[in-house]
Design an enzyme around this catalytic site. Sequence first.
Site, PDB file in Angstrom:
ATOM      1  N   GLY A 285     -99.278   9.635 -40.770  1.00  0.00           N
ATOM      2  CA  GLY A 285     -99.758   8.343 -40.807  1.00  0.00           C
ATOM      3  C   GLY A 285     -99.613   7.895 -42.487  1.00  0.00           C
ATOM      4  O   GLY A 285     -99.461   8.879 -43.245  1.00  0.00           O
TER       5      GLY A 285
ATOM      6  N   ALA B  52     -98.729  13.449 -45.885  1.00  0.00           N
ATOM      7  CA  ALA B  52     -96.950  13.022 -45.907  1.00  0.00           C
ATOM      8  C   ALA B  52     -96.967  11.938 -44.678  1.00  0.00           C
ATOM      9  O   ALA B  52     -97.951  11.559 -44.101  1.00  0.00           O
ATOM     10  CB  ALA B  52     -96.293  14.124 -45.806  1.00  0.00           C
ATOM     11  N   LYS B  53     -95.855  11.395 -44.762  1.00  0.00           N
ATOM     12  CA  LYS B  53     -95.684   9.964 -44.050  1.00  0.00           C
ATOM     13  C   LYS B  53     -96.070  10.424 -42.434  1.00  0.00           C
ATOM     14  O   LYS B  53     -96.666   9.572 -41.813  1.00  0.00           O
ATOM     15  CB  LYS B  53     -94.185   9.751 -44.263  1.00  0.00           C
ATOM     16  CG  LYS B  53     -94.052   8.572 -45.392  1.00  0.00           C
ATOM     17  CD  LYS B  53     -92.717   7.672 -44.798  1.00  0.00           C
ATOM     18  CE  LYS B  53     -92.498   6.863 -46.254  1.00  0.00           C
ATOM     19  NZ  LYS B  53     -91.524   7.322 -47.080  1.00  0.00           N
ATOM     20  N   ARG B  54     -95.516  11.577 -41.954  1.00  0.00           N
ATOM     21  CA  ARG B  54     -95.814  11.720 -40.710  1.00  0.00           C
ATOM     22  C   ARG B  54     -97.210  12.000 -40.154  1.00  0.00           C
ATOM     23  O   ARG B  54     -97.510  11.863 -39.045  1.00  0.00           O
ATOM     24  CB  ARG B  54     -95.070  13.103 -40.349  1.00  0.00           C
ATOM     25  CG  ARG B  54     -95.703  14.394 -41.087  1.00  0.00           C
ATOM     26  CD  ARG B  54     -95.100  15.958 -40.599  1.00  0.00           C
ATOM     27  NE  ARG B  54     -95.717  16.817 -41.390  1.00  0.00           N
ATOM     28  CZ  ARG B  54     -95.585  17.106 -42.636  1.00  0.00           C
ATOM     29  NH1 ARG B  54     -94.480  16.584 -43.153  1.00  0.00           N
ATOM     30  NH2 ARG B  54     -96.197  18.296 -43.100  1.00  0.00           N
TER      31      ARG B  54
END
Length: 325
Positions: free
Chosen positions: A256, A252-254
Site C-alpha cells: 500500500g 514497499a509498494k505492494r
Amino acid sequence: MVQTPSHISRATRLAPSPTGALHLGNARSFLINWLLARQNGWSIMLRIEDLDGPRVKSSADRQAIDDLRWLGLDWDHGPIYQSQRLPLYAIAIDRMIAEEKAYPCVCSRREAQLAASAPHAEDGSHRYPGTCRGRFASIESARKASGREPAIRFLVSDEVIRFTDGFAGAMQFDASDLGDFVIAKGDKTPAYQLAVVVDDTEMEITDVVRGNDLIESTFRQILLYRALGREASIPNYVHVPLVLGPDGHRLAKRHGDSRLSHYRARGVDSGNVLALLARWCGIADVPDRVDAAQLVGRFRLSQLPHVPITFTKENEALLLAGNAQ
Ligand code: GLU
C-alpha cells in the site's frame, strides 16, 4: 581535578536521506526523536544526508523538509547538507590513512560501491575478506598497481564492541564479523558511516534516535569515534523498531502507499496521520486527530512497543477516509 560542567547542553539531529520519499516508518522514527528532544530540551539539527550520489533524488530533500513541516515537526538549526561539507570528511579520512587506521583498496568497483552505499542497501553489510589489507604502501602505489582509483577502507581490529542502547538495552558485536569497511569510495565520496561520525562529533550531537536497522552501523561508528580520538563524544543511542508490511518485510509498494506525500497530496489531515503514528508509539487514548505539540507531554519511551509495527491496507484506507482508527 576534572571539573564536571554543571550544565551540558544536549543536541540531537533529524537526518533524512533524500533517496526517496519519507514514509510512515521514517515519520514514526522522526516523531519519536522529536518528542524526546522537545521533552528533554535537546536542540535539534536538520541534516540532509545527500552523499549517496547515485541514489539521491532531485527535490527529495525539499519534499522531506515539507513532509516534516506538514507533520508539525520543527528544528532549531539547519538544514545542513552533507554534500556541502566534503572538506571536513576529507580531513578525517586523510588522518586515518596517515595513522594507518585505514588503507587503500582496489577491489572491484562494484563491490566497493555496494559496501560504501547508504546504510539500507541490501548488500551493505557483506563482510570484506581483507584482500587489500597491508597490500599497498600508499594510495599512489595502489593506483599505479591497479590502474584504478582506490577506495579507502577502515581497518577493523578483533575486539568485542559494546554499548548500552537507551531503548534496546545492552548491545554487543564481535568486530571481526564486521570486516574492514569502506569510509571513502574511489571517487573520494565519503561513506555514510564516516560522514555521520564526523558530523555528529562536529555538531556536538549527544543523542541519536533512529531505526534499529542501523544498530550494526552503530558498532562501526563507535570504532570510528575511537579511531578519531573522540571516544568521549560517542552519543547516547536510542534504536527503535521499524514499521513493516504485514509480511514482515520493509515497507514497499505492494503493502500500500505509505509515503507521507501521498496523503498530503490527497488532502488528508496531518492530524489523522499523527494520530496513527501516536498509537504506533504506544500512546493510549489518542483522538482521531492530534497535533505534534499535544503529544509532547504524553509520550513515554518506556511504553514504546519492542516489536515492529505493522502497516496494513486497512491503515491506508482509514487514513484516506480521514479517520485513523
Ligand atoms: N540518513 C540515515 C537514514 O535516512 C539516518 C542516519 C542516522 O540516523 O544516523 O536512514
